[in-house]
Structure formats: C-alpha cells, structure tokens
Design an enzyme around this catalytic site. Sequence first.
Site, PDB file in Angstrom:
ATOM      1  N   GLU A 312      -2.583   1.388  -1.887  1.00 53.65           N
ATOM      2  CA  GLU A 312      -3.025   0.556  -3.019  1.00 53.65           C
ATOM      3  C   GLU A 312      -1.835  -0.155  -3.660  1.00 53.65           C
ATOM      4  O   GLU A 312      -1.933  -1.309  -4.044  1.00 53.65           O
ATOM      5  CB  GLU A 312      -3.720   1.440  -4.079  1.00 53.65           C
ATOM      6  CG  GLU A 312      -4.360   0.642  -5.222  1.00 53.65           C
ATOM      7  CD  GLU A 312      -3.431   0.372  -6.395  1.00 53.65           C
ATOM      8  OE1 GLU A 312      -3.783  -0.467  -7.241  1.00 53.65           O
ATOM      9  OE2 GLU A 312      -2.351   0.973  -6.485  1.00 53.65           O
ATOM     10  N   GLU A 313      -0.717   0.561  -3.754  1.00 48.37           N
ATOM     11  CA  GLU A 313       0.393   0.057  -4.569  1.00 48.37           C
ATOM     12  C   GLU A 313       1.017  -1.232  -4.044  1.00 48.37           C
ATOM     13  O   GLU A 313       1.347  -2.118  -4.809  1.00 48.37           O
ATOM     14  CB  GLU A 313       1.493   1.129  -4.705  1.00 48.37           C
ATOM     15  CG  GLU A 313       1.049   2.379  -5.456  1.00 48.37           C
ATOM     16  CD  GLU A 313       0.808   2.140  -6.953  1.00 48.37           C
ATOM     17  OE1 GLU A 313       0.915   0.988  -7.405  1.00 48.37           O
ATOM     18  OE2 GLU A 313       0.505   3.120  -7.651  1.00 48.37           O
TER      19      GLU A 313
HETATM   20 ZN   LIG Z   1      -2.624   3.560  -9.130  1.00 44.00          ZN
END
Ligand SMILES: [Zn+2]
Length: 454
Positions: A312-313
Amino acid sequence: MITGAQNDSENIKNIYNTSLSNGKSYAWLDHLSNRIGSRLSGSLGAELAVQYTKKQLDSIGLDKVWLQPVMVPKWVRGTPEFSYIEIAPGETIPVNICALGGSVATPLQGIKANLIEVQGIAELKALTQEDVAGKIVFFNRPMDETLINTFNSYGGCVDQRYAGAMEAGKLGAVGVIVRSMNLRIDEFPHTGSMTYGDLPVNQRIASAAISTKHADLLSSMLKLDSNLKLYFKQNCKQLKDVQSHNVIGEITGTEFPKEIIVVGGHLDSWDLGDGSHDDGAGCTQSMDVLRLLKESGIKPKRTIRVVLFMNEENGLRGGRKYAEEATKKGENHIFALESDSGGFTPRGFSFDCSDANFQQILNWKPLFEPYLIHYFEKGGSGADIGPLKGNNNVLAGLRPDSQRYFDYHHAANDTFDAVNKRELELGAATMTSLVYLIDKYGINQINTNQQLKD
Ligand SMILES: [Zn+2]
C-alpha cells in the site's frame, strides 16, 4: 421472545467480550512488530510477515487460506542519511533527516546549498527558475492544528511531500527538504511516498523529510541569515520489482457463498519503525475478525474474507491486483472494510456507498452506542479496497480517534509500545460487529434483486 435487535445486541456484546478477554490481535501484532519488524515491500521483513500471517490464518481453522502473487517495487534506504545546517564554515548543527520513499540518492559527496523556504507547491510555482535554480527547496507548510480529524490536516499538506521534488526539479532545484507530516514538535523525521511523475531522469533530485523541531529551527535561522547552507546526503535506490504476495483467508458462506465480504489492512510498512500502527494493527484486527466470528459461534451466511494487502505504502500493487483478480473471476464483493488509521480507540466508520445503503447502515448505529462508537459518516474507505468500488457495493474504513496517529505515522517511533492492547481489541470487535450485521442482513439493493445462491 427475543427480537432480531435484541439478538443482535447480545451477539455484539458477545463479540466485544470475546475480543477484550480472549483477543488475538495484540499477540499477533507483538510477533509482527517485535519478531519480524519493518515490512517495506520487497524486503525480508515483508516476506517473513507473509509467511507468519499465512501460518496464523492456517491455525484458526478457516475454510481456505492462500497467497496471491503480486509484483512489487523494491526501494532501499541504504546507509543512514546525514544532514546539518552550516552557519559558518566548520560551524554546524545536526538535523534529523530521512529520505522519502522513492527518492533518488544525492551525489556521493552529498549536497550543500542555500535554501529557499516555501509554504507549499502553489508558493513554489509562483517563483521563477532564477529564484530556485541551484538551491534546496524547503517545503515548510505545517499541518493545520485546528482540524479535529487530523487526516484532513494531513491531506492539506501532503502534496508537498508527494510532488514537491517533481515541481522543484522542473525549476532547477538541487534538492528538496520537507517538514515532516506531524502535528507534534519532536525530533522524528517521517518518511512517505513521493513521485517524480514523468520528469526526465536528469531533473530528478533527492528529497528528504526533516523533523518538525528541525524544520522550525531551520525556518527561524533562515529568517536571521538567508545565506546559511544545508548539507544532506543519502544513498537510497530503486531496484527491480520483485514478487511478493497478498495473504488471503476465508470462511465460506453457508447460504450465499458468492456474496463476498472483505476485511483487511496492509501488511507492508515503512522501514523506520516496525509499522505497528501503520498498518500492523489493521492487519491483526482483520485477522481477528474471522476468528472472533468463529469464537462467538456465528456461522456466516456470506463469504467472509480477510485480505492482507501488500505494497500500500509505495505502489498499491496489492490492492490493484486483488481487485483485478476479483474482476477476472467475476466475484461479487458486496462489502469491504479496511482498518488503516492506526490501532487507536475506535470512534466509528466512514462509508463510500449509495444513500440507500447508508440509510440501511445508519439503522444499526444504536447497536454500537454502548461501545461509544458514534461516528457514522459518508466519506472515504481505504486505499487498498478502493479498487473494489462498484455501482452497488459498500466500502468502509474503520475510524479510530486520530489525535495521536501522526505522532507515529511513517516514523521510527511507530512501534509496538505505541499501541494500547484494549484500544486495538475494541477496534477488532467494532469491525467484527459491523461484518456480523452486513453478513446477517446483506446489502439492500443486491439482496432484493439477485439472491446469489449456489
Ligand atoms: Zn497505512
């Protein structure tokens, strides 16, 4: 006679009791944080976390557990960054600094240059090549302290972190320094993702964050002496993509197995702390949702799936991959809930859905009042589940109290000791309760139009 609502409130009480007295989220987070540590995409930690969480899901007796392959970017920080303010030759003050994720390195000897301070991208864009060329651009817009939802304060200035180097590079800057996205004045630099867009390689400049304390110091010193110089050095690198995995487990529904309910968080983290709040907390809460349902003797009618998303990052590859595979298989995701706002005391949820679906959910609000859960608003859900958005489904985000989140977000102090056991468990119970209700009653429009029975 027990009415439906009485029954629901008893079942929800039972879920909270089980989470608070026999929850697993905290023990799982302890292992993830203290035995494995940070989990940047493509790192050894990320792979160990995939193996560990799969093994734990295997151990709780789900109907299916599997790994979904996904290619992820691999960025490495290299040796620790180094920076100082130079007041006069040989007279320096050290600065706490960290490279932003995705940044290029400085030249081997580092960069030393004069600075130009701006309060954001709009202010930079009003400057000319002449103002900026050869300098380090210092983005110093602070987060707005007056907003109660600190995610709005973050949203109000994160563009300088994300796109600052791209815009400064176009004007011939030699480097970019960003004030950390943190409401507190302290000594931790906070990393986070950034982009160069399609800027040619020769215009890509190194970008880094400095602590809020040093940003304030630097700003006040610049007011006294606009000729002072900043030095910084970093040797981070973008490597080739590598294969990683989303971790998935499910309880197959007994009546409507083709109606899928997802609960999840992201398994990757930044590399400075151990990612306990962001987002080890959301992962272990999501894992515990399925276990708490089983422990509470609830047999879901619909399929309940936990998804621990990778990357996600710095890429969102896991979230995109999951949605892509779901589309390919023609899967029907009626509901998805993400926990990615820290393991703090839950306040409620935000919902991305139609008005009709939102009205249905609002009817359940009184069931949550005994647990001080009151925030039910329309709004965003979660980055990883965003790609699952359809015409007729409900996406939701757990909304914990946000006052302390940015003290830790993407910094070296996002560690296990910053997470409170009961707060984490209350979050897991709150998520489980909503999943229980969605499973029991379904989503209005889908339910009346097309009962998907096997
Ligand atoms: Zn997060």
